[in-house]
Motif scaffolding. Sequence first.
Motif, PDB file in Angstrom:
ATOM      1  N   GLU A  79     -20.178  51.477  99.964  1.00  0.00           N
ATOM      2  CA  GLU A  79     -20.094  52.731 100.717  1.00  0.00           C
ATOM      3  C   GLU A  79     -20.431  52.561 102.199  1.00  0.00           C
ATOM      4  OE1 GLU A  79     -21.198  56.534  98.525  1.00  0.00           O
ATOM      5  OE2 GLU A  79     -22.178  54.997  97.308  1.00  0.00           O
ATOM      6  N   ASN A  80     -20.989  51.436 102.579  1.00  0.00           N
ATOM      7  CA  ASN A  80     -21.223  51.165 103.995  1.00  0.00           C
ATOM      8  C   ASN A  80     -19.964  50.703 104.707  1.00  0.00           C
ATOM      9  OD1 ASN A  80     -23.988  51.792 104.196  1.00  0.00           O
ATOM     10  ND2 ASN A  80     -24.529  49.848 103.237  1.00  0.00           N
ATOM     11  N   ASN A  81     -18.917  50.398 103.955  1.00  0.00           N
ATOM     12  CA  ASN A  81     -17.686  49.932 104.581  1.00  0.00           C
ATOM     13  C   ASN A  81     -17.028  51.025 105.413  1.00  0.00           C
ATOM     14  OD1 ASN A  81     -17.129  47.936 101.736  1.00  0.00           O
ATOM     15  ND2 ASN A  81     -17.321  47.117 103.804  1.00  0.00           N
ATOM     16  N   VAL A  82     -16.410  50.605 106.501  1.00  0.00           N
ATOM     17  CA  VAL A  82     -15.645  51.481 107.383  1.00  0.00           C
ATOM     18  C   VAL A  82     -14.166  51.305 107.026  1.00  0.00           C
ATOM     19  CG1 VAL A  82     -15.034  51.959 109.791  1.00  0.00           C
ATOM     20  CG2 VAL A  82     -17.388  51.318 109.189  1.00  0.00           C
ATOM     21  N   PHE A  83     -13.400  52.383 107.128  1.00  0.00           N
ATOM     22  CA  PHE A  83     -11.979  52.356 106.799  1.00  0.00           C
ATOM     23  C   PHE A  83     -11.167  52.969 107.938  1.00  0.00           C
ATOM     24  CE2 PHE A  83     -14.313  52.352 102.894  1.00  0.00           C
ATOM     25  CZ  PHE A  83     -13.557  51.630 101.978  1.00  0.00           C
ATOM     26  N   TRP A  84      -9.991  52.393 108.176  1.00  0.00           N
ATOM     27  CA  TRP A  84      -9.026  53.081 109.035  1.00  0.00           C
ATOM     28  C   TRP A  84      -8.409  54.180 108.179  1.00  0.00           C
ATOM     29  CZ3 TRP A  84      -3.277  51.859 109.499  1.00  0.00           C
ATOM     30  CH2 TRP A  84      -2.667  52.702 110.441  1.00  0.00           C
ATOM     31  N   GLY A 226     -22.609  65.830 110.451  1.00  0.00           N
ATOM     32  CA  GLY A 226     -23.283  64.582 110.130  1.00  0.00           C
ATOM     33  C   GLY A 226     -22.320  63.443 109.881  1.00  0.00           C
ATOM     34  N   MET A 227     -21.136  63.511 110.514  1.00  0.00           N
ATOM     35  CA  MET A 227     -20.132  62.454 110.373  1.00  0.00           C
ATOM     36  C   MET A 227     -20.357  61.407 111.476  1.00  0.00           C
ATOM     37  SD  MET A 227     -16.846  64.925 109.537  1.00  0.00           S
ATOM     38  CE  MET A 227     -15.681  63.563 109.363  1.00  0.00           C
ATOM     39  N   SER A 228     -21.438  60.678 111.341  1.00  0.00           N
ATOM     40  CA  SER A 228     -21.896  59.811 112.428  1.00  0.00           C
ATOM     41  C   SER A 228     -21.051  58.548 112.609  1.00  0.00           C
ATOM     42  CB  SER A 228     -23.356  59.412 112.182  1.00  0.00           C
ATOM     43  OG  SER A 228     -23.471  58.698 110.957  1.00  0.00           O
ATOM     44  N   THR A 284     -15.914  56.686 107.114  1.00  0.00           N
ATOM     45  CA  THR A 284     -16.576  56.142 105.922  1.00  0.00           C
ATOM     46  C   THR A 284     -16.444  57.134 104.773  1.00  0.00           C
ATOM     47  OG1 THR A 284     -18.684  57.158 106.536  1.00  0.00           O
ATOM     48  CG2 THR A 284     -18.287  54.885 107.296  1.00  0.00           C
ATOM     49  N   THR A 285     -16.785  56.678 103.587  1.00  0.00           N
ATOM     50  CA  THR A 285     -16.763  57.543 102.408  1.00  0.00           C
ATOM     51  C   THR A 285     -17.661  58.752 102.610  1.00  0.00           C
ATOM     52  OG1 THR A 285     -16.435  55.572 101.040  1.00  0.00           O
ATOM     53  CG2 THR A 285     -17.119  57.586  99.912  1.00  0.00           C
ATOM     54  N   HIS A 286     -18.862  58.514 103.102  1.00  0.00           N
ATOM     55  CA  HIS A 286     -19.824  59.602 103.341  1.00  0.00           C
ATOM     56  C   HIS A 286     -19.250  60.659 104.264  1.00  0.00           C
ATOM     57  CE1 HIS A 286     -22.795  61.492 106.045  1.00  0.00           C
ATOM     58  NE2 HIS A 286     -23.509  61.649 104.940  1.00  0.00           N
ATOM     59  N   ASP A 287     -18.670  60.231 105.376  1.00  0.00           N
ATOM     60  CA  ASP A 287     -18.182  61.186 106.377  1.00  0.00           C
ATOM     61  C   ASP A 287     -17.008  62.005 105.854  1.00  0.00           C
ATOM     62  OD1 ASP A 287     -20.103  60.020 107.943  1.00  0.00           O
ATOM     63  OD2 ASP A 287     -18.772  59.597 109.638  1.00  0.00           O
ATOM     64  N   ILE A 288     -16.074  61.351 105.189  1.00  0.00           N
ATOM     65  CA  ILE A 288     -14.925  62.072 104.649  1.00  0.00           C
ATOM     66  C   ILE A 288     -15.376  63.051 103.570  1.00  0.00           C
ATOM     67  CG2 ILE A 288     -12.776  61.836 103.347  1.00  0.00           C
ATOM     68  CD1 ILE A 288     -12.573  61.040 106.325  1.00  0.00           C
TER      69      ILE A 288
END
Length: 387
Positions: A79-84, A226-228, A284-288
């Motif tokens: 879940e720490n991974n960043v995605f385009w 909180g979409m940091s 990220t998963t969290h932000d989306i």
Amino acid sequence: MSSPLAVGTWCFLFFGLVVSAHATDAVPASPDVAAVVQPYLDQHKIAGIIGIVADKTGKVHFKNLMGYADVEAQKPIDENNVFWVASMSKMFAGASVMMLVDEGKLSLDDPVTKYIPQLSKWMVVEEKDASHVLLKPLVRPVTIRHLLSHTSGLTGSAEVQQVTGADTTPLKVRSLSSVTGPLQSQPGEKYAYGNQGMNIAARVVELVSEMPYEEFLQKRFFDPLGMSETTFWPSAAQVARLAGAYGPNKSKTEFARGNIGFLTKPYSDRTNRHPEAGGGLFSTTHDIFRYGLMLANDGELDGKRYLSAAAMDELRKEQTGSTKVNYSLGYHLRNGMFGHDGALGTDLSVDPKTGMVTVFMVQCTSGDQWAARDAFLKAATKAFSNK
């Protein structure tokens, strides 16, 4: 090297449970999701996925982490991974416009020329062959609604983008460059998916709000939600966490790494790279998931209202007129759900009736991302209904 995904996926499912557990309660993986996604991993079509199935209260009912973010280094997806997230960026263009509609600063049916007068020179291709092009005047103005619903008649990208790249010119330059590129159909008469309409809509947001588009997103959405980690310019540290894009090699026996050819490197370059409102965001998963919760709660989250109920109604309904394509204002409409996907397979889908929120994070270059996404959504819906 051959990938050990086929034999190792279940251990990474377990890994996913460990790293994603709440302080007192681990979130289980969905066997339904695992069953439908596993073949894509086994056949080297997808290297890794994160699948979230939650309700609008924010409770995550199922969380599947399967496969790798980096096949070569054998790094499990996390879940720490960043995605385009690519075209998922379009959701924010539509939401930004609707926020300004809520504030009485513009209307969906305003002609674009009200804000960018230079676009009054637009013409429409009536006939075209190898020897001639016949242009005709517009029979009706291009409106903000047309821009956001892909019914403006614009080509997929501005002429300048086709020469210099998607993200190397400011929104203002891209908007004005479309003056000389004729519309391919009369406004409102055809659906043609693309990014140019989103970029012009984002330019209108800049003009009406009197701030750069990226600043508007940061202040109105990303910071308060909180979409940091959502940005057009991922830092070097974020790029180091960027999930690799993969598909099968020619023999289909191993993974082959791809890239994001749509955007210009280095991604952190704020001087020479500019916002691509149709497909430039990383997240990220969290932000989306946070954004999805706001949508699922009818435009409100944690006591803060972002969009009115009327604005949300507009985002959830078909906006393509007589073309009858299942598309709204920067939002896909699919099987009773709304949201958007991205070129490499990322997807956010919200079911307004059941309150289900699903997030599917993947970086797939094989062309199988849509089939995998559809299989995930079907399995997620089943798992959610049986929870």
